[in-house]
Design a protein around this motif. Structure first.
Motif, PDB file in Angstrom:
ATOM      1  N   PHE A   3     -10.665   5.231   4.858  1.00 20.24           N
ATOM      2  CA  PHE A   3     -11.334   4.776   5.528  1.00 20.24           C
ATOM      3  C   PHE A   3     -12.198   4.083   5.438  1.00 20.24           C
ATOM      4  CE2 PHE A   3      -7.473   4.015   8.491  1.00 20.24           C
ATOM      5  CZ  PHE A   3      -7.230   4.907   9.356  1.00 20.24           C
ATOM      6  N   ASP A 267      -3.101  10.815  10.451  1.00 22.27           N
ATOM      7  CA  ASP A 267      -3.450   9.445   9.666  1.00 22.27           C
ATOM      8  C   ASP A 267      -1.888   8.852   9.985  1.00 22.27           C
ATOM      9  OD1 ASP A 267      -4.301   7.237   8.403  1.00 22.27           O
ATOM     10  OD2 ASP A 267      -5.284   8.666   6.382  1.00 22.27           O
ATOM     11  N   THR A 269      -1.750   5.877   9.040  1.00 20.68           N
ATOM     12  CA  THR A 269      -1.429   5.041   7.718  1.00 20.68           C
ATOM     13  C   THR A 269      -0.482   6.155   6.643  1.00 20.68           C
ATOM     14  OG1 THR A 269      -3.926   5.991   6.722  1.00 20.68           O
ATOM     15  CG2 THR A 269      -3.668   3.845   7.965  1.00 20.68           C
ATOM     16  N   ARG A 293     -11.747  -3.851  10.323  1.00 22.01           N
ATOM     17  CA  ARG A 293     -10.680  -2.986   9.327  1.00 22.01           C
ATOM     18  C   ARG A 293      -9.371  -3.517   9.791  1.00 22.01           C
ATOM     19  NH1 ARG A 293     -11.635   1.105   5.404  1.00 22.01           N
ATOM     20  NH2 ARG A 293      -9.701  -0.104   4.855  1.00 22.01           N
ATOM     21  N   VAL A 296      -6.012  -1.835   8.102  1.00 21.58           N
ATOM     22  CA  VAL A 296      -6.215  -0.278   8.635  1.00 21.58           C
ATOM     23  C   VAL A 296      -4.943  -1.167   9.870  1.00 21.58           C
ATOM     24  CG1 VAL A 296      -6.452   1.317  10.204  1.00 21.58           C
ATOM     25  CG2 VAL A 296      -7.701   0.603   8.469  1.00 21.58           C
ATOM     26  N   ARG A 299      -1.032  -1.401   8.549  1.00 22.87           N
ATOM     27  CA  ARG A 299      -0.762  -0.986   7.903  1.00 22.87           C
ATOM     28  C   ARG A 299      -0.215  -0.176   8.663  1.00 22.87           C
ATOM     29  NH1 ARG A 299       2.186   1.831   4.285  1.00 22.87           N
ATOM     30  NH2 ARG A 299       2.013   3.688   4.129  1.00 22.87           N
TER      31      ARG A 299
END
Length: 385
Positions: A3, A267, A269, A293, A296, A299
């Motif tokens: 990130f 995570d 992502t 972000r 994110v 995603r």
């Protein structure tokens, strides 16, 4: 997926070592809220021990070949071991930051130093003043729009009573009239988030089957889903912050006699390990250091689509202005904006089904609730509407 990209605070934290203003101790050092970056490879840092409870940063540390100590430890417990140097990148939330500073001082060996760094636009001067209250006068260097500050050799805290007070500032505590437990630093730690409450209020009771909560925080959406949708047979809770995941375990514990719940320090992502009929999420928009972000969130949507079974349903809340519609349209057969209120939007998206699916057959999650053969507890945590 990391990130963080450019990390001025990390670079500046090691400036006193890189400039030879301070010598790296032969016995090594502890790095609290550690992050990986190029400076850790440019310098010789034998004996560096890193602690990080945020999964993407922890994964970066492991990939860099650095020593990552156990995570998820109660911050108020402190460290059994002490170090001649303790490094810290203070978190944004002030109670958690003060508790982290107190931990750093408690983990410093007699004659050792504490060193911390923050960016100017994230309260560097306030953080410096807080550490000075614990340890006395500080040395300071500035670069990269950051301040790095460190103590003189310590023989304990300059204010032992304040040290004990700040160690307790990260303690778990009841919120929302006692329906949940939370702690400083996790998302919306001291309240029920407006967006999450808006989403939970729209859950149709017919949601059923295998479910997942992406970015679950302290477990609010999961609790509401289980209380409102008796057809949910199992729930996978995914959360990148170990401190929040520990809270979710406690808040969802009363449901466990009636439904299988798995907890994943993960995570999102990077993808999901299972397949699901229902996914709910309030995806992160400001990740860690307050940086916007939206990629994110996009995603999260793509990962959810990949993990949903045919006909599965995604229920998502987001700030109204966030550009998620193209990603949703690309990944789902149909989508609708259920409601827009208080600057947020609630979206339901349905996964494509194969053309060979029998016409008129119900989707896995749109049918009537399935009987699981188990009674489900509905604790106070789940009755909040």
């Amino acid at each position: 997926m990391s990130f963080d990209r450019d990390d001025a605070a990390l670079e500046t934290l090691f400036l006193p070592i890189a400039s030879k203003t301070l010598q790296w101790p032969a016995e090594g050092a502890m790095f609290l809220r550690a992050r990986a970056g190029g400076v850790l490879h440019r310098l010789s840092l034998p004996g560096l021990v890193c602690e990080q409870t945020f999964k993407p940063h922890a994964d970066d540390i492991r990939r860099a070949g650095l020593h990552l100590t156990a995570v998820g430890k109660d911050a108020a417990a402190g460290h059994a071991a002490t170090y001649p140097l303790v490094l810290l990148l203070p978190p944004r939330q002030r109670d958690e930051a003060r508790a982290s500073m107190a931990r750093a001082v408690a983990a410093t060996a007699p004659g050792g130093r504490v060193m911390a760094c923050a960016t100017n636009n994230e309260g560097a001067r306030s953080a410096e003043a807080d550490l000075a209250r614990l340890v006395g006068p500080l040395n300071v260097m500035t670069k990269n729009k950051c301040r790095v500050f460190w103590s003189e050799p310590l023989q304990g805290a300059a204010d032992p009573a304040l040290l004990q007070q700040w160690l307790r500032q990260d303690a778990q505590r009841p919120i929302a009239d006692g329906r949940f437990v939370s702690r400083p630093g996790v998302f919306a730690w001291d309240r029920v988030d407006i967006a999450s409450a808006l989403l939970a209020n729209q859950f149709p009771p017919g949601l059923a089957g295998r479910a997942a909560d992406l970015g679950a925080g302290y477990g609010y959406l999961s609790a509401r889903l289980l209380a409102h949708c008796p057809g949910i047979e199992s729930l996978a809770v995914f959360e990148a912050e170990a401190r929040a995941l520990d809270l979710a375990r406690q808040n969802l514990g009363p449901f466990e006699p009636g439904v299988a719940i798995d907890y994943h320090w993960h995570d999102v992502t990077t993808g999901l390990p299972g397949s699901y009929d229902v996914i709910v999420t309030n995806p992160p928009f400001h990740v860690q250091r307050g940086v916007g972000r939206p990629d994110v969130g996009r995603r999260f949507i793509a990962v959810a689509a990949a993990a949903l079974r045919e006909g599965g349903r995604l229920w998502l809340v987001a700030n109204r202005h966030l550009p998620y519609e193209a990603e949703l349209a690309h990944n789902f057969a149909s989508l609708r904006t259920v409601v827009q209120e208080h600057g947020f939007k609630i979206v339901e998206a349905i996964k494509r089904q194969r053309a060979s699916a029998r016409p008129g057959s119900p989707s896995p999650s749109s049918s009537a609730p399935r009987s699981t053969g188990r009674s489900r507890m509905s604790p106070a945590a789940g009755r909040h509407r």
